[in-house]
Design an enzyme around this catalytic site. Structure first.
Site, short mmCIF file in Angstrom:
data_model
loop_
_atom_site.label_atom_id
_atom_site.label_comp_id
_atom_site.label_asym_id
_atom_site.label_seq_id
_atom_site.Cartn_x
_atom_site.Cartn_y
_atom_site.Cartn_z
CB CYS A 126 -42.94 40.16 -11.35
SG CYS A 126 -41.17 39.93 -11.13
CG HIS A 268 -44.10 43.77 -9.55
ND1 HIS A 268 -43.58 43.06 -8.50
CD2 HIS A 268 -43.13 43.78 -10.51
CE1 HIS A 268 -42.37 42.65 -8.81
NE2 HIS A 268 -42.07 43.08 -10.02
CG ASN A 298 -38.65 43.03 -8.23
OD1 ASN A 298 -39.39 42.08 -7.99
ND2 ASN A 298 -38.53 43.57 -9.42
O1 UT7 Z 1 -39.80 42.66 -11.62
C1 UT7 Z 1 -40.17 42.88 -12.95
C2 UT7 Z 1 -39.02 42.92 -13.84
N1 UT7 Z 1 -37.92 43.75 -13.44
C3 UT7 Z 1 -37.97 45.11 -13.41
O2 UT7 Z 1 -38.99 45.71 -13.52
C4 UT7 Z 1 -36.65 45.85 -13.30
C5 UT7 Z 1 -36.65 46.96 -14.30
N2 UT7 Z 1 -35.37 47.60 -14.47
C6 UT7 Z 1 -34.76 48.33 -13.51
O3 UT7 Z 1 -35.25 48.43 -12.39
C7 UT7 Z 1 -33.53 49.08 -13.87
O4 UT7 Z 1 -33.29 48.92 -15.25
C8 UT7 Z 1 -32.25 48.62 -13.09
C9 UT7 Z 1 -32.35 49.09 -11.65
C10 UT7 Z 1 -32.10 47.12 -13.13
C11 UT7 Z 1 -31.03 49.29 -13.70
O5 UT7 Z 1 -31.18 50.70 -13.64
P1 UT7 Z 1 -30.99 51.59 -14.96
O6 UT7 Z 1 -31.18 52.96 -14.53
O7 UT7 Z 1 -31.89 51.04 -16.02
O8 UT7 Z 1 -29.48 51.34 -15.31
P2 UT7 Z 1 -28.83 50.76 -16.66
O9 UT7 Z 1 -28.88 49.27 -16.62
O10 UT7 Z 1 -29.40 51.44 -17.85
O11 UT7 Z 1 -27.36 51.27 -16.46
C12 UT7 Z 1 -27.05 52.68 -16.37
C13 UT7 Z 1 -25.67 52.81 -15.81
C14 UT7 Z 1 -24.65 51.92 -16.51
O12 UT7 Z 1 -23.42 52.62 -16.56
P3 UT7 Z 1 -22.94 53.36 -17.90
O13 UT7 Z 1 -22.89 52.28 -18.95
O14 UT7 Z 1 -23.99 54.39 -18.18
O15 UT7 Z 1 -21.61 53.93 -17.52
C15 UT7 Z 1 -24.53 50.73 -15.58
O16 UT7 Z 1 -23.26 50.10 -15.69
O17 UT7 Z 1 -25.67 52.41 -14.44
C16 UT7 Z 1 -24.69 51.39 -14.25
N3 UT7 Z 1 -25.19 50.47 -13.25
C17 UT7 Z 1 -24.86 50.58 -11.95
N4 UT7 Z 1 -24.06 51.44 -11.30
C18 UT7 Z 1 -23.93 51.28 -9.97
C19 UT7 Z 1 -26.03 49.45 -13.41
N5 UT7 Z 1 -26.28 48.86 -12.22
C20 UT7 Z 1 -25.55 49.55 -11.32
C21 UT7 Z 1 -25.37 49.43 -9.92
N6 UT7 Z 1 -24.57 50.32 -9.30
N7 UT7 Z 1 -25.99 48.48 -9.20
#
Ligand code: UT7
Length: 360
Positions: A126, A268, A298
């Site tokens: 990225c 980004h 993204n």
């Molecule tokens: O491009 C450069 C590199 N990439 C990035 O910069 C991406 C950086 N990371 C992110 O944008 C975020 O971490 C994500 C959008 C990918 C994920 O969001 P998050 O707030 O960090 O969620 P998480 O992975 O910590 O998960 C929190 C909760 C989990 O449920 P529990 O275990 O708390 O019950 C996940 O299972 O959210 C759940 N979850 C979702 N729920 C509904 C994760 N993805 C989803 C989803 N829909 N798509």
């Protein structure tokens, strides 16, 4: 971290003279995401700021998007590549090349009819656009090239595992291109400096483990699932905020800008929450941020030129604006650039579709 490229007025510099972006025609709203992901529009908007992303149709490649964006950038600069062959080098930034070998840039140059120019790829995920911009500025500053085409393109939809809703809601396809010519430091469009850095100890935080020499030399250790994104989203999130903030602050110091000097801040487009957090920490007021993640998601290396193209198309970037770019990606890599916005001709909006991407 290495501050690069700042210099006194009158010194040779890369100057932006053309810009365009494109996304493939197929828009995927949050409601159209695979039902098996168990996600919904409210969650995706709240956690990422994304409303729509674009994914390619089967058979459309990174090269197809790259050629479309590049052609639009050449058109925006009103250059006729066939007539004067004025372009010395083509640099492609991508982490989703059409094939492991050869690089994408020579074929892109060929498809554009640019002749036997120097052409190579930059792989910095990225951060690829900022790294490619720095590479172009370097070859221009060193007198190796007079005019360089930089194209950033990704087809990230092909890296999303069918069961990965975390990466699945975020990543998208698109391409952006800029044309740079040799000019003078301090003139409108000139790129004033860079800050680039990396930390390979974090290489596993976001990766595609398979598909490389390691998997070919030890195939028993890899499965098909290793051909997809593997991301520790929360860790990546924290590193992205820290690195883009520090890199931006370092570069501001290096080019002698205060935070108040920044007219437009283009980070980004990783996640809207990351953009807000970085903006608050630098700090740059929210009304100076440029963002289009809500409609394109993204798009990796392509995200900064796509955001620039959208902002230029809507009049949010004006000649003379002091623009700060910052990026973060797999590697881990990060990079920032400072430039003075040029007086560009009309730039079409990135989702302006005038037909399907040209194929090879
Ligand atoms: O491009 C450069 C590199 N990439 C990035 O910069 C991406 C950086 N990371 C992110 O944008 C975020 O971490 C994500 C959008 C990918 C994920 O969001 P998050 O707030 O960090 O969620 P998480 O992975 O910590 O998960 C929190 C909760 C989990 O449920 P529990 O275990 O708390 O019950 C996940 O299972 O959210 C759940 N979850 C979702 N729920 C509904 C994760 N993805 C989803 C989803 N829909 N798509």
């Amino acid at each position: 971290m290495l501050p690069l490229g700042s210099g006194p007025a009158g010194q040779r510099a890369a100057v932006l003279e053309g810009l365009a972006g494109m996304v493939p025609p197929r828009a995927v709203t949050n409601d159209e995401l695979p039902p098996g992901w168990g996600t919904d529009d409210a969650w995706v908007r709240r956690r990422t700021g994304i409303g729509t992303r674009h994914w390619v149709a089967p058979g459309v490649s990174t090269g197809d998007l790259a050629v479309e964006a590049a052609q639009r950038a050449l058109d925006s600069a009103a250059l006729d590549p066939a007539a004067a062959a004025p372009i010395d080098a083509v640099i492609v930034a991508t982490s989703t090349p059409d094939r492991p070998m050869p690089a994408m840039a020579p074929q892109l140059a060929h498809r554009l009819g640019l002749g036997e120019v120097a052409a190579w790829d930059v792989a910095a995920a990225c951060s690829g656009f900022v790294y490619a911009l720095a590479t172009a500025a370097g070859v221009i500053g060193a007198g190796i090239a007079h005019r360089v085409l930089v194209v950033a393109a990704e087809v990230y939809s092909t890296l999303i595992a069918p069961d990965d809703r975390s990466a699945g809601v975020v990543f998208a396809d698109g391409a952006g291109a800029v044309l740079l010519r040799r000019g003078e430091h301090g003139e409108p469009g000139s790129v004033l400096g860079f800050d680039l850095g990396s930390d390979g100890s974090g290489h596993e935080l976001i990766e595609v483990p398979g598909g490389g020499a390691l998997a070919r030399s030890a195939p028993h250790r890899y499965t098909r699932a290793d051909l997809h994104f593997r991301m520790r989203g929360r860790d990546v999130f924290q590193h992205a905020v820290t690195r883009m903030t520090l890199s931006s602050q370092l570069l501001l110091k290096n080019v002698g800008w205060s935070v108040d000097d920044v007219d437009r801040f283009v980070a980004h487009q990783a996640n809207a929450r990351i953009l807000s957090a970085v903006g608050e920490r630098i700090p740059v007021p929210a009304d100076r941020h440029v963002a289009n993640i809500d409609k394109v998601g993204n798009t990796g290396a392509a995200s900064i030129p796509l955001a620039l193209a959208d902002a230029a198309a809507s009049g949010r970037l004006r000649a003379g604006d002091r623009v700060l770019l910052t990026s973060f990606g797999a590697g881990l890599t990060w990079g920032s650039a400072a430039l003075l916005w040029p007086d560009l001709g009309p730039v079409p909006p990135v989702d302006h579709a005038d037909g399907p991407p040209r194929s090879a």
